[in-house]
Design a protein around this motif. Structure first.
Motif, mmCIF file in Angstrom:
data_model
loop_
_atom_site.group_PDB
_atom_site.id
_atom_site.type_symbol
_atom_site.label_atom_id
_atom_site.label_comp_id
_atom_site.label_asym_id
_atom_site.label_seq_id
_atom_site.Cartn_x
_atom_site.Cartn_y
_atom_site.Cartn_z
ATOM 1 N N ALA A 25 0.812 -1.143 0.103
ATOM 2 C CA ALA A 25 0.010 0.012 0.186
ATOM 3 C C ALA A 25 0.664 1.279 0.070
ATOM 4 C CB ALA A 25 -0.752 0.002 1.378
ATOM 5 N N ASP A 26 0.501 2.055 -0.870
ATOM 6 C CA ASP A 26 1.392 3.449 -1.119
ATOM 7 C C ASP A 26 0.508 4.377 -1.182
ATOM 8 O OD1 ASP A 26 3.320 5.216 -1.383
ATOM 9 O OD2 ASP A 26 4.074 4.283 -3.296
ATOM 10 N N TYR A 27 0.220 5.515 -0.103
ATOM 11 C CA TYR A 27 -0.534 6.638 -0.496
ATOM 12 C C TYR A 27 0.353 7.701 -0.730
ATOM 13 C CZ TYR A 27 -3.745 4.138 3.012
ATOM 14 O OH TYR A 27 -4.670 3.462 3.417
ATOM 15 N N GLU A 28 -0.440 8.650 -1.446
ATOM 16 C CA GLU A 28 0.054 10.048 -1.846
ATOM 17 C C GLU A 28 0.619 10.699 -0.582
ATOM 18 O OE1 GLU A 28 -2.984 11.883 -3.717
ATOM 19 O OE2 GLU A 28 -3.165 10.586 -5.540
ATOM 20 N N ASN A 29 1.831 11.673 -0.852
ATOM 21 C CA ASN A 29 2.328 12.201 0.256
ATOM 22 C C ASN A 29 1.572 13.171 1.205
ATOM 23 O OD1 ASN A 29 4.762 10.767 -0.455
ATOM 24 N ND2 ASN A 29 5.466 12.704 -1.698
ATOM 25 N N ASP A 30 0.578 13.618 0.698
ATOM 26 C CA ASP A 30 -0.378 14.781 1.441
ATOM 27 C C ASP A 30 -1.579 13.959 1.919
ATOM 28 O OD1 ASP A 30 -1.791 14.113 -0.986
ATOM 29 O OD2 ASP A 30 -2.264 16.128 -1.240
ATOM 30 N N PHE A 31 -1.594 12.562 2.046
ATOM 31 C CA PHE A 31 -2.616 11.730 2.676
ATOM 32 C C PHE A 31 -2.802 12.204 3.982
ATOM 33 C CE2 PHE A 31 -3.345 7.485 4.825
ATOM 34 C CZ PHE A 31 -4.599 7.491 4.773
ATOM 35 N N VAL A 32 -4.342 12.347 4.315
ATOM 36 C CA VAL A 32 -4.678 12.645 5.451
ATOM 37 C C VAL A 32 -4.334 12.146 6.753
ATOM 38 C CG1 VAL A 32 -6.968 11.839 5.161
ATOM 39 C CG2 VAL A 32 -6.768 13.901 6.463
ATOM 40 N N GLY A 33 -4.275 10.685 6.291
ATOM 41 C CA GLY A 33 -4.122 9.661 7.530
ATOM 42 C C GLY A 33 -2.722 9.266 7.475
ATOM 43 N N ARG A 34 -1.605 10.272 7.042
ATOM 44 C CA ARG A 34 -0.385 10.039 6.913
ATOM 45 C C ARG A 34 0.436 9.760 8.235
ATOM 46 N NH1 ARG A 34 -1.559 15.126 5.656
ATOM 47 N NH2 ARG A 34 -0.592 16.793 6.710
ATOM 48 N N TYR A 35 -0.189 10.254 9.386
ATOM 49 C CA TYR A 35 0.449 9.952 10.616
ATOM 50 C C TYR A 35 0.325 8.331 11.083
ATOM 51 C CZ TYR A 35 0.867 15.320 10.958
ATOM 52 O OH TYR A 35 1.311 16.477 10.461
#
Length: 499
Positions: free
Chosen positions: A141-151
């Motif tokens: 799984a790889d989210y975009e850098n500005d993903f709201v759940g990035r923490y």
């Protein structure tokens, strides 16, 4: 990564990097993978333990090798295209309860290719041996850098490859037994952004209180002014590791009659200890400051450091048991059915443990003590069932057509996370097989689609290691909520030859 001095481990790693691209974990229970063989995929793996069509039986039931004559090879690949994306309305708050700005993270899984190779050889009328190379587990799984759940999550990767030598014996009276050894190499990576809002927020609040109560500016007693600091709100954590583990598969195959046979296979549990390094950036430096009339207080200095530490990530692989039945209803019609039970409840947590103790750089910088993990994620998965049914129509000596259905139960229960959003799924497959009777060459092609029972609902917090159901008070108000739309399709081909 830790250094592997063993030549075999190096070879395994090179082979893995060359041929494996792990898909998101939505194609089988947990992070197991279903796409191991196009011939079996055509019937949704129904009755695979009792249906040794070709050399792929090395994986599904090593006892099935006793029903193959001479030397057999099978090789092919599956292409997986998975869509997994948070729906509109995904939201998160930081440690101070403030809204985290950002996107839904995009489609978190890219298309992937999973190749395989199997070989069997008849030693004599009673003994057969075999070998396989395949990918038993994987997720990405790889989210975009500005993903709201990035923490809570950024990248999640698990890549595994198994080398499977096997042996089968038969008693000449319809009963066969087989044993396979899975020598597995796995490497994983976990990344996420670090939420330092609590540290800097408390610094700002403490500075304001001191400014209002001290006869001199707080800077005069060594407390830096946070208003002069810009952008010190988040860091980044990157953990990588690898390991080799071994488990066993034992199988039985019994011919009830000329038209019906049953198979049973069981796999032992094992555990990977993925050893490697953790790197964390922008960790706030702190210092003890003596405040007149208040005493000693800990404040950030306004500086940041990047730290690394040797770590270990335990990963439990469950035991499982599968049963299959094959019945030839007519000369041209074969019916198949099967069930698999897997003890995924072994996967209770995903912890990043230090190999340096409390003296490691990250542990020292973050105040970790004792045996407390550097990072803890509560999983508490449940045991699962998979049920399969399928059929084969032998339309002519050269052509056969296949169809299958499987219900695959998700082990993810109460603690659905951004790293592994999962739900129960229905697997529908179609396949066709062409065989040249004279030469012994066979080609299988299969396609499948996954229909998910519901949207995966994530309501993620950070929990205590010693009390996995209790929210960690040090995480403040940190939370991520979202619903995920999940869908997938796959296609596979396989070439087999009997010599």
């Amino acid at each position: 990564m830790h250094k592997n001095t063993n030549a075999l481990v190096k070879a395994i790693r090179l082979a893995t990097l060359a041929v494996i691209a792990a898909p998101a974990s939505v194609l089988a229970g947990g992070f197991s993978l279903n796409e191991q063989s196009a011939s079996q995929m055509g019937v949704a793996n129904a009755g695979a333990a009792a249906n040794p069509e070709n050399a792929t039986t090395v994986l599904f039931n090593p006892a099935g090798m006793s029903q193959l004559s001479g030397t057999n090879i099978s090789f092919g690949a599956a292409v997986l295209d998975i869509d997994a994306e948070a729906k509109s309305g995904a939201k998160a708050v930081n440690q101070l309860g403030g809204d985290v700005e950002g996107s839904r993270g995009g489609d978190i899984a890219d298309p992937a290719v999973l190749p395989n190779f199997y070989l069997t050889h008849e030693i004599n009328d009673s003994i057969d041996v075999g070998f396989g190379i395949h990918a038993p587990y994987g997720l990405a799984a790889d989210y975009e850098n500005d993903f709201v759940g990035r923490y809570f999550a950024d990248k999640t990767e698990l890549t595994a490859i198994a080398f499977t030598p096997s042996i089968a014996i038969n008693n000449g009276k319809g009963l066969s037994m087989g044993l396979g050894l899975n020598i597995m190499y796995a490497e994983g990576r976990l990344t996420k952004y670090q939420d330092y809002s609590g540290i800097y927020g408390r610094w700002q609040a403490g500075y304001s209180q001191l400014e209002a109560g001290l006869p001199v500016p707080p800077t005069a007693v060594g407390v830096p002014d946070p208003s002069s600091i810009d952008g010190f709100d988040q860091g980044y954590a990157d953990i990588e590791g690898d390991d080799v583990a071994i488990n066993f598969r034992i199988g039985f195959l019994y011919e009830l009659s000329d038209r019906t046979q049953i198979g049973l296979t069981a796999q032992t549990p094992t555990r990977f200890d993925l050893e490697g390094d953790a790197e964390v950036s922008k960790i706030p430096d702190t210092a003890v400051v003596t405040i007149p009339g208040v005493g000693e207080q800990v404040f950030p200095t306004g500086e940041q450091t990047n730290q690394s530490e040797k770590v270990k990530v335990p990963l439990e692989i469950p035991e499982s048991i599968s049963v299959g039945i094959r019945h030839q209803l007519a000369d041209s019609i074969t019916l198949l059915a099967g069930a698999t039970y897997a003890r995924w409840s072994r996967f209770e947590e995903l912890d990043i443990n230090s190999r340096e103790g409390a003296t490691g750089d990250i542990s020292s910088a973050t105040g970790r003590t004792g045996d407390t993990p550097i990072t803890h994620i509560t999983e508490k998965w449940k045991n699962t069932w998979q049920f399969n049914v399928g059929g084969i129509w032998q339309a002519s000596p050269a052509w056969a057509f296949k169809a299958g259905y499987a219900f695959d139960e998700s082990p993810v229960d109460q603690y659905v996370t951004a790293r592994i959003p999962s739900e129960d799924r229905h697997w529908l497959t179609l396949g066709t097989q062409w065989k040249d009777v004279q030469s012994g060459w066979t080609v299988d092609v299969a396609v499948g689609t996954l229909i998910f029972a519901d949207d995966a609902k994530v309501d993620e917090f950070q929990y205590l290691h010693d009390a996995p159901s209790t929210v960690d008070p040090n995480s403040g108000a940190s939370n991520y909520q979202a619903e995920y739309e999940l869908s997938a399709w796959s296609a596979a081909f396989e070439v087999s030859k009997a010599f």
